[in-house]
Design an enzyme around this catalytic site. Structure first.
Site, short mmCIF file in Angstrom:
data_model
loop_
_atom_site.label_atom_id
_atom_site.label_comp_id
_atom_site.label_asym_id
_atom_site.label_seq_id
_atom_site.Cartn_x
_atom_site.Cartn_y
_atom_site.Cartn_z
N ASP A 43 -50.90 19.05 -98.96
CA ASP A 43 -52.22 19.58 -98.64
C ASP A 43 -52.26 19.99 -97.17
OD1 ASP A 43 -52.07 17.13 -97.43
OD2 ASP A 43 -53.81 16.25 -98.42
N HIS A 78 -44.96 19.20 -105.34
CA HIS A 78 -46.41 19.41 -105.24
C HIS A 78 -46.73 19.72 -103.77
CE1 HIS A 78 -50.59 18.75 -106.61
NE2 HIS A 78 -50.79 18.23 -105.41
N ASP A 86 -39.79 16.97 -112.72
CA ASP A 86 -39.90 17.91 -111.59
C ASP A 86 -40.99 18.93 -111.94
OD1 ASP A 86 -39.51 19.45 -109.36
OD2 ASP A 86 -37.61 20.32 -110.02
N GLU A 129 -44.93 14.77 -105.25
CA GLU A 129 -45.48 15.26 -103.98
C GLU A 129 -44.55 14.83 -102.86
OE1 GLU A 129 -49.73 15.93 -101.70
OE2 GLU A 129 -49.62 14.43 -103.28
#
EC number: 3.2.1.4
Length: 986
Positions: free
Chosen positions: A84, A400, A438, A447
């Site tokens: 993020d 991720h 994956d 992540e």
């Protein structure tokens, strides 16, 4: 860097002679140099703010440039947390401290590997930011970005548009945990910069002292609220106060901080219903008392800290008080589902640091080093796959991570692949049964995060320190651009005898790097010959819009009046178009081009921009190069028609290209120029003109950039400016990459016996793959050609005279080639003159004494009771049992004091079954296990199971014993050089 140890500890160590540790004998297993450099590079992809000119990639750009503006401060910089774009200062400061700890503990290895400079850059990137976050003594901004807003959008950092508020703690609303962690980070930065940049170190110390005081006088986290649900402080702040106190002591030498660090130990967490310091979790962003404990043990030598950290490391390795952290079937020490590898690799770093301390016993050091290597090797691939992006066999390809995925559609499924390789990122890791998917949606296991790599970097530095490796020369992340970044898709909305209405969508799918564009435009070219022949002019043509998402549509404008070529200009200047979602990455316009009413001569077929869209109707669109796209007037996509006037700009057919330095793939780059009435003055790199005929050639409108010129550059991004006599000068961006296949050697391991009767030259076959051997090196020093080795074609001979001068053990020779990764030859040097058959004693017990079990666990202790060393590779141990249902079987060595990687296990089906035995497990040792010296003991802890995990019945097995501690068992047989020396065969 300054290191402080107590005088009493130093005297004790001198007296006991514990400064000398035995070298590690295990084989390297993986290229730790490459893994280390890639794990450090990961942090470059997490950077926020204005990026440096010397960055090693072409897909990250400036981002978060308004961070702090809402509070009137410059809070740019730092790292994005994970996949993020929030800047959470608690895990960020922790991660920076861990990198500084790596620099402190493994300085020589980092310097030798060439990675110290990159690591220092990573540390300073965060420490600079943390200083910005501390504008006054009792104010600290602990977060930039709203986690909920941030997580509601999926796109690259460079184009995020959401509000990014800054959150602070102060005296009225304190946050001792995050403030103390920031103090630790800046103090640790001061430690590593003390000798390199004393002025900067002093600045870090000043801020660290103020932050520590702020945390200490408030002792509350009541104001630390914005990170709730993301990074709550579960362990409280006393562990951070000890941790920061230790680092301030190391940075300043002021024992006040050491005393404070010890003072807060009494407030650390304890195991339930005991006063024992907690030992069953792991050092991490939330709980740093483990690291503080280890450093206090090293600094003070006090038994309380030694016992506490050894209790913790025992729990993670061989077990403590009958309990051990869960292990997966393939050997990962597994603590928790979220970031399992983060905990294992960080504990591996602590284990390596403690094992290399002089205060750690030889026995414990062997255990902890073996544990550390096992966990790092698991991350690198020992389970059959790598968990590090861009490294090893079958690495993760779909982490991720928003920016690496680089979606333009605010969607994890668009595109269905990652546009960028997030080199060096350690993913969360498998489940407790080694299961792993994956998948970009799998944020639990797949992540990545700054804190995931933090301890991993330190552990890899320790692996490189012990086992070496070959960092990749000039590692970079300059990628080939794999899709058009700007383009138009168009189709026919409607048409008639005097008009055509075009539906056009202008796309921004930029990714190298992603960028917000607010000066995009495109041109639709028409041929008015039929209209002019009918007695009309361009002024008789009307342009109207039906639907318009922000463009200014004008025209017709002349392009080549002699050929009756004109264009409609569709200019989105002032409208942001960026790869951030369906309504953001493309803008639609519908415009009609109409001849006068009641005419019927309009002909679309001769229009330049009509070529690809003929027949494309019913709302459909196609991509077309004949509707060129411009950014601030510069052509960025498509091909213009010849003979343009207007601004009199020249253009080139391509603006991005890739050149591969691999000799097998080197190709000239051809560029077609649209001169538009201009002439080419030359081509410039910077302010220097290329040499025509040497660096490039011109034939008509075609320029050829020669591969000999392009090959002179290192891997990088090169911009070549086409200098025309008038108008804007277009730029060709060339991404220089190198996919050269590295050289290899056969074999990569060899044996050499110093016994003159058995010694032989070691011959190595070179597989150059187009590379040139420059030297053969040991520990960075070149061997002397002709004296130490010879070269005959593709064969290198290492002379036995050179090898005879080397000590018994392992010698690593690096074959230094001009390109690619340098292969390594490991030679195991022995001396058979030293070996005589010794006297050996074996004791054993079963780690699992259940009548029925899916795993048999024989534990051995071997002791040399003779007077001469025993070469362990000559030793074999047999455990006899019944298989109870024929199945494939799997073997693991959970731990050995000579290294689990040096233990082999072979299942042998007996030709003639005996009572209680139709199989035996033969345990052996590799050359790396070395020698069992007189009066020395070693331990081996094995485990084996059937492939389908069905049960064995142990009670009828020949070698089964109910011992739960080491004792005699004459039904275990031991052989030296094939001769039975202990036990009774069935």
């Amino acid at each position: 860097m300054r290191k402080f140890y107590s005088f009493a500890i130093i005297i004790s160590l001198l007296v006991t002679g514990l400064f000398i540790h035995t070298p590690k004998a295990e084989a390297a297993g993986y290229n730790y140099g490459e893994a280390l450099q890639k794990a450090i590079m990961f942090y470059e992809f997490q950077r926020s703010g204005k990026l440096p000119e010397n960055k090693r990639d072409n897909w990250r750009g400036d981002s978060g440039l308004n961070d702090g503006a809402d509070v009137g401060l410059d809070l740019t910089g730092g790292w994005y947390d994970a996949g993020d774009h929030v800047k959470f200062n608690l895990p960020m400061a922790y991660s920076q401290t861990m990198l500084a700890w790596a620099a402190y503990e493994a300085e020589e290895a980092l310097e030798r590997s060439g990675q110290m400079g990159y690591l220092l850059d990573a540390i300073k990137w965060v420490s600079d930011y943390l200083i910005k976050c501390h504008p006054s003594p009792n104010v600290f901004y602990y977060q930039v970005g709203d986690g909920h807003l941030d997580h509601s959008w999926w796109g690259p950092a460079e184009v995020m548009q959401m509000d990014r508020p800054a959150y602070k703690v102060d005296l009225a609303n304190p946050g001792s945990t995050v403030v103390a962690e920031a103090a630790a980070a800046l103090a640790s930065a001061a430690v590593v910069f003390a000798d390199r940049d004393p002025a900067y170190a002093a600045t870090c110390i000043q801020h660290a002292k103020e932050l520590y005081n702020f945390a200490e006088i408030t002792k509350s986290d009541s104001g630390y609220t914005a990170a709730s649900g993301f990074y709550d402080s579960h362990s409280g702040f006393y562990d951070e106060l000890s941790w920061a106190g230790v680092w301030l002591y190391l940075a300043t030498g002021d024992e006040t901080y050491l005393n404070k660090a010890e003072q807060y130990v009494a407030y650390w967490g304890t195991e339930p219903q005991t006063n024992i310091i907690s030992y069953k979790w792991a050092h991490c962003w939330d709980d740093v008392h483990y690291g503080a404990c280890l450093l206090l043990a090293k600094i003070t030598g006090k038994q309380i800290y030694k016992e506490a950290i050894e209790r913790h490391l025992d729990y993670w390795s061989v077990g403590y008080n009958g309990e051990r952290v869960h292990y997966t079937p393939k050997g990962l020490a597994w603590l928790d589902s979220w970031g399992s590898l983060r905990y294992a690799t960080t504990t591996a770093f602590l284990a390596s640091v403690y094992a290399d301390w002089e205060g750690c016993s030889r026995e414990k050091a062997a255990i902890y080093n073996d544990f550390a290597k096992q966990q790092i090797d698991y991350a690198l691939g020992s389970s059959g796959r790598s968990y590090v992006v861009g490294f090893g066999v079958n690495p993760p390809k779909r982490p991720h991570h928003r920016t690496a995925h680089s979606s333009w559609a605010d969607s994890m499924s668009v595109p269905d692949y990652h546009r960028h390789v997030l080199i060096g990122a350690l993913v969360g890791g498998p489940g407790k049964d080694d299961s792993y998917t994956d998948d970009i949606n799998n944020y639990i296991n797949n992540e990545v995060a700054c804190d995931y790599n933090a301890g991993f970097v330190g552990a890899l530095a320790k692996m490189y320190e012990d086992y070496g490796g070959s960092p990749i020369p000039d590692l970079n992340a300059f990628e080939e651009i794999t899709n058009d970044e700007f383009f138009v898709m168009a189709g026919i909305n409607a048409s008639g005898q005097n008009f055509i209405e075009i539906k056009a969508l202008l796309h921004n799918q930029s990714g190298w790097p992603a960028r917000v564009a607010d000066k995009l435009s495109f041109r639709y070219f028409v041929d008015l010959t039929e209209l002019i022949e009918a007695g009309y002019s361009a002024s008789d043509v009307t342009i109207t819009t039906n639907y318009n998402a922000g463009a200014k549509v004008t025209g017709l404008h002349p392009w080549n009046e002699a050929e009756n070529i004109y264009y409609v200009n569709v200019d989105f200047t002032g409208t942001k178009i960026y790869p951030g979602g369906q309504s953001a990455y493309r803008k639609e316009v519908q415009f009609r081009i109409a001849a006068p009413q009641n005419t019927n001569f309009w002909n679309n077929d001769n229009d330049y921009s009509f070529r690809d869209i003929k027949g494309v109707t019913s709302g459909n669109t196609v991509k077309t190069v004949y509707i060129p796209v411009y950014d601030d007037g510069v052509l960025v996509f498509g091909v213009e028609p010849e003979g343009g006037s207007g601004e009199n700009n020249s253009s080139i057919s391509i603006t991005n290209a890739t050149f591969d330095k691999n000799p097998a793939k080197q190709e000239n780059i051809q560029v077609v120029m649209n001169l538009n009435g201009n002439t080419l003055n030359g081509i410039k790199y910077g302010n220097t003109y290329l040499r025509e005929g040497t660096d490039y050639t011109v034939s008509g409108d075609t320029v050829t950039i020669l591969k000999s010129f392009l090959n002179s550059f290192d891997t990088s991004t090169v911009q070549l400016i086409f200098d025309f006599s008038a108008g804007r000068d277009p730029v060709l961006t060339v991404n220089i990459i190198d996919t050269t296949t590295s050289a290899s050697i056969v074999p990569t391991t060899a044996d050499f016996d110093k016994n003159p009767d058995a010694s032989r030259d070691v011959k190595v076959k070179l597989v150059p793959n187009g590379n040139t051997l420059l030297a053969v090196k040991k520990d960075g020093e070149a061997l002397v050609l002709g004296r130490d080795y010879s070269i005959d074609g593709d064969e290198v001979t290492i002379f036995r005279e050179y090898l005879a001068d080397q000590p018994v053990g392992r010698v690593t020779l690096t074959f230094d080639f001009d390109r690619g990764t340098d292969p390594v030859l490991t030679i195991n040097i022995t001396d058979s003159r030293q070996v005589e058959t010794g006297v050996i004693q074996i004791q054993m017990f079963n780690g699992n004494t259940s009548d029925k079990t899916n795993g048999i666990m024989p534990r051995y202790r071997l002791t040399n009771t003779g007077t001469t060393p025993i070469r362990l590779s000559d030793v074999k141990i047999r455990y006899y049992y019944t298989i109870d249902g024929e199945k494939d079987q799997n073997f693991w060595c959970d731990w050995s004091s000579v290294g689990s990687n040096n233990i082999t296990g072979t299942f042998v089906k007996m030709a003639e079954p005996k009572e209680g035995a139709d199989y035996y497990l033969e345990t052996g040792f590799t050359d790396g296990a070395g020698y069992l010296q007189p009066n020395q003991s070693i331990e081996v802890q094995n485990r084996f199971s059937k492939a389908d995990w069905t049960d064995y019945i142990q009670t009828n097995d020949y070698s089964f014993s109910t011992n739960t501690s080491y004792g005699s068992n004459d039904r275990i047989t031991v052989y030296i050089s094939g001769v039975l020396v202990s036990g009774i065969e069935p």
